[in-house]
Scaffold this motif. Structure first.
Motif, PDB file in Angstrom:
ATOM      1  N   GLN A  40      12.484  -2.583   1.817  1.00 20.21           N
ATOM      2  CA  GLN A  40      11.598  -1.884   2.757  1.00 20.21           C
ATOM      3  C   GLN A  40      10.641  -0.951   2.025  1.00 20.21           C
ATOM      4  O   GLN A  40       9.470  -0.841   2.384  1.00 20.21           O
ATOM      5  CB  GLN A  40      12.423  -1.105   3.781  1.00 20.21           C
ATOM      6  CG  GLN A  40      13.165  -1.998   4.744  1.00 20.21           C
ATOM      7  CD  GLN A  40      14.152  -1.245   5.607  1.00 20.21           C
ATOM      8  OE1 GLN A  40      14.597  -0.144   5.280  1.00 20.21           O
ATOM      9  NE2 GLN A  40      14.528  -1.852   6.724  1.00 20.21           N
ATOM     10  N   ARG A  41      11.126  -0.294   0.973  1.00 14.55           N
ATOM     11  CA  ARG A  41      10.275   0.600   0.176  1.00 14.55           C
ATOM     12  C   ARG A  41       9.142  -0.197  -0.475  1.00 14.55           C
ATOM     13  O   ARG A  41       7.975   0.216  -0.453  1.00 14.55           O
ATOM     14  CB  ARG A  41      11.108   1.308  -0.890  1.00 14.55           C
ATOM     15  CG  ARG A  41      10.342   2.362  -1.685  1.00 14.55           C
ATOM     16  CD  ARG A  41      11.190   2.922  -2.821  1.00 14.55           C
ATOM     17  NE  ARG A  41      11.326   1.977  -3.899  1.00 14.55           N
ATOM     18  CZ  ARG A  41      10.412   1.792  -4.867  1.00 14.55           C
ATOM     19  NH1 ARG A  41       9.311   2.508  -4.876  1.00 14.55           N
ATOM     20  NH2 ARG A  41      10.625   0.916  -5.818  1.00 14.55           N
ATOM     21  N   GLY A  47       1.918  -2.144   1.489  1.00 10.05           N
ATOM     22  CA  GLY A  47       1.051  -1.890   2.632  1.00 10.05           C
ATOM     23  C   GLY A  47       0.164  -0.676   2.423  1.00 10.05           C
ATOM     24  O   GLY A  47      -1.024  -0.695   2.769  1.00 10.05           O
ATOM     25  N   ALA A  48       0.731   0.375   1.841  1.00  6.06           N
ATOM     26  CA  ALA A  48      -0.052   1.586   1.592  1.00  6.06           C
ATOM     27  C   ALA A  48      -1.162   1.327   0.583  1.00  6.06           C
ATOM     28  O   ALA A  48      -2.287   1.810   0.745  1.00  6.06           O
ATOM     29  CB  ALA A  48       0.862   2.709   1.099  1.00  6.06           C
ATOM     30  N   LEU A  49      -0.865   0.553  -0.462  1.00  4.05           N
ATOM     31  CA  LEU A  49      -1.892   0.232  -1.451  1.00  4.05           C
ATOM     32  C   LEU A  49      -3.002  -0.622  -0.845  1.00  4.05           C
ATOM     33  O   LEU A  49      -4.185  -0.392  -1.118  1.00  4.05           O
ATOM     34  CB  LEU A  49      -1.263  -0.482  -2.653  1.00  4.05           C
ATOM     35  CG  LEU A  49      -0.389   0.392  -3.549  1.00  4.05           C
ATOM     36  CD1 LEU A  49       0.350  -0.468  -4.572  1.00  4.05           C
ATOM     37  CD2 LEU A  49      -1.204   1.474  -4.224  1.00  4.05           C
ATOM     38  N   ASP A  53      -6.884   0.487  -0.539  1.00  6.69           N
ATOM     39  CA  ASP A  53      -7.957  -0.350  -1.084  1.00  6.69           C
ATOM     40  C   ASP A  53      -9.002  -0.671  -0.016  1.00  6.69           C
ATOM     41  O   ASP A  53     -10.194  -0.684  -0.299  1.00  6.69           O
ATOM     42  CB  ASP A  53      -7.394  -1.646  -1.667  1.00  6.69           C
ATOM     43  CG  ASP A  53      -6.687  -1.431  -2.999  1.00  6.69           C
ATOM     44  OD1 ASP A  53      -6.908  -0.386  -3.646  1.00  6.69           O
ATOM     45  OD2 ASP A  53      -5.889  -2.315  -3.383  1.00  6.69           O
ATOM     46  N   ARG A  54      -8.544  -0.907   1.228  1.00  6.61           N
ATOM     47  CA  ARG A  54      -9.493  -1.203   2.318  1.00  6.61           C
ATOM     48  C   ARG A  54     -10.392  -0.001   2.608  1.00  6.61           C
ATOM     49  O   ARG A  54     -11.550  -0.165   2.979  1.00  6.61           O
ATOM     50  CB  ARG A  54      -8.740  -1.580   3.598  1.00  6.61           C
ATOM     51  CG  ARG A  54      -8.243  -2.999   3.630  1.00  6.61           C
ATOM     52  CD  ARG A  54      -7.841  -3.455   5.021  1.00  6.61           C
ATOM     53  NE  ARG A  54      -7.066  -2.503   5.784  1.00  6.61           N
ATOM     54  CZ  ARG A  54      -5.727  -2.409   5.795  1.00  6.61           C
ATOM     55  NH1 ARG A  54      -5.013  -3.229   5.049  1.00  6.61           N
ATOM     56  NH2 ARG A  54      -5.111  -1.523   6.537  1.00  6.61           N
TER      57      ARG A  54
END
Length: 82
Positions: A40-41, A47-49, A53-54
């Motif tokens: 999960q980590r 997802g955070a990266l 980036d978006r």
């Protein structure tokens, strides 16, 4: 349900037993939860990266005097080069 046999040295196993006891869990439950938490980590970090980036271009345009922009993912520069 699938299961897994995992080998430990005596010292490693003792450390894992102590950690499991500190969380009030059985050895089996502790190792299960540890693997699930790590998965999960990793999903959260990925997802955070991707989210960062978006939004990087928008942030860099909105705050041009902030820390110099980090190269976009896949630009060939590693973290040590930043």
């Amino acid at each position: 349900m699938p299961s897994l046999n995992v080998s430990f040295t005596d010292e490693e196993l003792e450390g894992v037993r102590v950690a499991a006891a500190a969380e009030g869990k059985s050895l089996k439950q502790y190792l299960h939860d540890l693997g699930v938490r790590e998965h999960q980590r990793n999903q959260f970090i990925s997802g955070a990266l991707e989210w960062g980036d978006r939004l990087r271009k928008e942030f860099d345009e909105a705050f041009p005097k902030e820390v110099p922009p980090r190269p976009a993912a896949g630009s060939g520069r590693g973290a040590a080069a930043a």
